[in-house]
Design an enzyme around this catalytic site. Structure first.
Site: not given
Length: 302
Positions: A237, A271
């Site tokens: 991210k 995840r």
């Protein structure tokens, strides 16, 4: 408020032994690895590499072969920088992938969607869990989960998928995320979803800047203390890229470090994009914590 000095946190998890589909997890001493498969042309990491049906199915099966316990399949990206698609289009993206993958593995399958109609079609195709980055705010999605028996991942975001939230502001990001999740979990319970089917996700980078996501990681124990298994979706991210000044393709080490910290702060599902590296990091972390025996070890080393 946590001062960030606690080295490890072991949450008291509601019904720690859980079954999703055909897989069982003991979240008191186990971390589940969720692989990301996006059937979208615009996902922030793969940029459409798994948009074709065959490529999506292949990616899911490869992830399971590499050690993933779980596959998360999505047909609509979270980003506001995209064209809207209809419910029918989203179903056409996810349902065929789910059906084919379901026929090839007993791994957990979740559908990344915020729409009730898509969630129902996905469960009918073989999905075990509804992963809702909109926090169950769409009408009827909690009812679909209750009626179908699917698990639910309740995620924090301010605007939800496809909606821009420029310059998000929080007085205390962890406290506000915690309160939101507590409220939405109560909503799920009131809708008939049993507590043992609920997972929570603080939503790193979803309408949050780098400082917000770092704070959520540092104080993740305050989220995990809610008692539901906590999912950490940190993989590649922007908060990792901005922290390390690394482009999208060079965030593996930062992702692994953040994931290990998340485990030590109470995360029990990760995840991720890079399954093999995550499997190695997680198995090593579990062994150090005494949750897993070494795969092979000699007792007497000279």
């Amino acid at each position: 408020m946590s001062d960030g000095t606690t080295r490890m946190f072991f949450p008291e998890i509601i019904s720690p032994v859980r079954r999703f589909g055909q897989r069982e997890f003991d979240f008191d001493r186990q971390v589940a690895i969720m692989a990301i498969v996006n059937r979208t042309p615009n996902s922030f990491h793969d940029r459409g590499r798994t948009f074709e049906l065959s490529q999506a199915v292949e990616a899911a099966c490869r992830a399971v072969a590499d050690g993933a316990d779980w596959v998360d399949i999505g047909g609509f990206a979270f980003s506001a920088d995209q064209e809207p698609i209809t419910v029918a289009e989203e179903i056409d993206r996810v349902a065929p992938v789910i059906a084919e993958v379901r026929g090839k593995t007993d791994a957990v399958i979740s559908v990344d969607t915020h729409r009730a109609e898509v969630a129902r079609a996905a469960v009918e195709a073989g999905a075990d869990v509804i992963n809702d980055t909109n926090g169950l705010r769409e009408p009827d999605i909690a009812r679909v989960a209750a009626e179908t028996g699917a698990g639910v991942i309740v995620t924090h975001s301010l605007g939800g998928p496809g909606k821009a939230v420029p310059r998000p502001v929080y007085a205390d990001v962890v406290a506000e995320v915690r309160d939101f999740l507590l409220d939405r979990v109560r909503f799920a319970l009131d809708a008939g979803v049993p507590a043992e089917r609920i997972v929570i996700d603080p939503g790193h980078d979803l309408n949050k800047n780098t400082y917000h996501s770092l704070e959520l990681t540092r104080r993740l124990d305050e989220i995990a203390a809610l008692g539901h298994p906590t999912l950490a979706a940190l993989s590649n991210k922007d908060f990792i890229g901005e922290t390390l000044d690394r482009p999208q393709g060079e965030r593996t080490e930062g992702t692994i470090a953040a994931n290990v910290i998340a485990i030590l702060r109470g995360a029990r599902i990760l995840r991720v994009h890079d399954v093999p590296s995550t499997v190695a990091a997680v198995r090593m972390t579990e062994a150090v914590l005494g949750w897993r025996a070494p795969a092979h070890a000699r007792h007497n080393l000279v």
